[in-house]
Motif scaffolding. Sequence first.
Motif, PDB file in Angstrom:
ATOM      1  N   GLN A  47       0.847  -1.188   0.000  1.00 18.71           N
ATOM      2  CA  GLN A  47       0.000   0.000   0.000  1.00 18.71           C
ATOM      3  C   GLN A  47       0.884   1.238   0.000  1.00 18.71           C
ATOM      4  O   GLN A  47       1.856   1.322   0.757  1.00 18.71           O
ATOM      5  CB  GLN A  47      -0.915   0.005   1.236  1.00 18.71           C
ATOM      6  N   ASN A  94      -3.051   3.718  -3.252  1.00 13.50           N
ATOM      7  CA  ASN A  94      -3.313   2.479  -3.972  1.00 13.50           C
ATOM      8  C   ASN A  94      -2.689   1.282  -3.271  1.00 13.50           C
ATOM      9  O   ASN A  94      -1.856   1.411  -2.373  1.00 13.50           O
ATOM     10  CB  ASN A  94      -2.820   2.570  -5.414  1.00 13.50           C
ATOM     11  N   CYS A  95      -3.117   0.147  -3.726  1.00 21.73           N
ATOM     12  CA  CYS A  95      -2.690  -1.123  -3.157  1.00 21.73           C
ATOM     13  C   CYS A  95      -2.403  -2.085  -4.288  1.00 21.73           C
ATOM     14  O   CYS A  95      -3.216  -2.195  -5.225  1.00 21.73           O
ATOM     15  CB  CYS A  95      -3.848  -1.679  -2.330  1.00 21.73           C
ATOM     16  N   THR A  96      -1.287  -2.799  -4.207  1.00 25.22           N
ATOM     17  CA  THR A  96      -0.979  -3.796  -5.224  1.00 25.22           C
ATOM     18  C   THR A  96      -0.603  -5.109  -4.556  1.00 25.22           C
ATOM     19  O   THR A  96      -0.142  -5.129  -3.414  1.00 25.22           O
ATOM     20  CB  THR A  96       0.188  -3.352  -6.130  1.00 25.22           C
ATOM     21  N   SER A  97      -0.806  -6.180  -5.289  1.00 20.71           N
ATOM     22  CA  SER A  97      -0.499  -7.496  -4.777  1.00 20.71           C
ATOM     23  C   SER A  97       0.062  -8.366  -5.880  1.00 20.71           C
ATOM     24  O   SER A  97      -0.206  -8.135  -7.056  1.00 20.71           O
ATOM     25  CB  SER A  97      -1.784  -8.140  -4.231  1.00 20.71           C
ATOM     26  N   TRP A 132     -11.936  -6.631  -2.899  1.00 19.17           N
ATOM     27  CA  TRP A 132     -11.077  -5.577  -2.349  1.00 19.17           C
ATOM     28  C   TRP A 132     -11.948  -4.709  -1.449  1.00 19.17           C
ATOM     29  O   TRP A 132     -13.071  -4.372  -1.799  1.00 19.17           O
ATOM     30  CB  TRP A 132     -10.486  -4.697  -3.455  1.00 19.17           C
ATOM     31  N   LYS A 156      -5.242  -7.478  -9.281  1.00 21.63           N
ATOM     32  CA  LYS A 156      -4.111  -7.448  -8.368  1.00 21.63           C
ATOM     33  C   LYS A 156      -3.897  -6.072  -7.764  1.00 21.63           C
ATOM     34  O   LYS A 156      -2.896  -5.839  -7.091  1.00 21.63           O
ATOM     35  CB  LYS A 156      -2.840  -7.858  -9.111  1.00 21.63           C
ATOM     36  N   ASP A 157      -4.810  -5.155  -8.013  1.00 23.24           N
ATOM     37  CA  ASP A 157      -4.637  -3.829  -7.455  1.00 23.24           C
ATOM     38  C   ASP A 157      -5.957  -3.119  -7.275  1.00 23.24           C
ATOM     39  O   ASP A 157      -6.988  -3.492  -7.851  1.00 23.24           O
ATOM     40  CB  ASP A 157      -3.691  -2.993  -8.323  1.00 23.24           C
TER      41      ASP A 157
END
Lengths: 112, 115
Positions: B6, B22-25, B32, B70-71
């Motif tokens: 994050q 934002n958030c990525t994985s 989410w 993924k985000d």
Amino acid sequence: KAGVTQTPRYLIKTRGQQVTLSCSPISGHRSVSWYQQTPGQGLQFLFEYFSETQRNKGNFPGRFSGRQFSNSRSEMNVSTLELGDSALYLCASSLPGANVLTFGAGSRLTVL
Amino acid sequence: GQQLNQSPQSMFIQEGEDVSMNCTSSSIFNTWLWYKQEPGEGPVLLIALYKAGELTSNGRLTAQFGITRKDSFLNISASIPSDVGIYFCAGQLPKEGSTLGRLYFGRGTQLTVWP
């Protein structure tokens, strides 16, 4: 409608002691989850209960345990407390089939 | 365990400015969620997203579920002092869809709003 209620809100223990935390979910919510929140690790999943059965467990040692009662209320227990167990312990509940967790205000545990 | 990255970690903005986080994985998520936590309280749900590409608003807040799954991002428009708090993204993995309680959380974005 009452939210998720956690007791006690604050407690101080010493190393080696044990502690029991309580959580009353929102009426009608049968799933209860527990999370540990620390500055270093953030929010970490402990376990989840549904209909008195543990459905999922996070990567915590066996000193961390929980249970759920027939009225959906849940307790978690930490035995042989360590300094690193100091944290905010959050309980969350959800409706069956819902993908959303509602959190309580937490129980802040300090281990001295 | 799953890592949600994050960013930013913190933001200091003036009242009235817009905010974006934002958030990525590395993993695909099927849900989410965005939560806000204020001092002494538990996280409070702001927005829930269930489909890739979904764009959802809640007042001045807008969040999107990334197409790659993924985000996700959260925007706050025209910030006000009461927006102060820590904002967390959280995701649920597809294989755990039947176990609703396990969410993976980002480390949070601390938002400070100057009047």
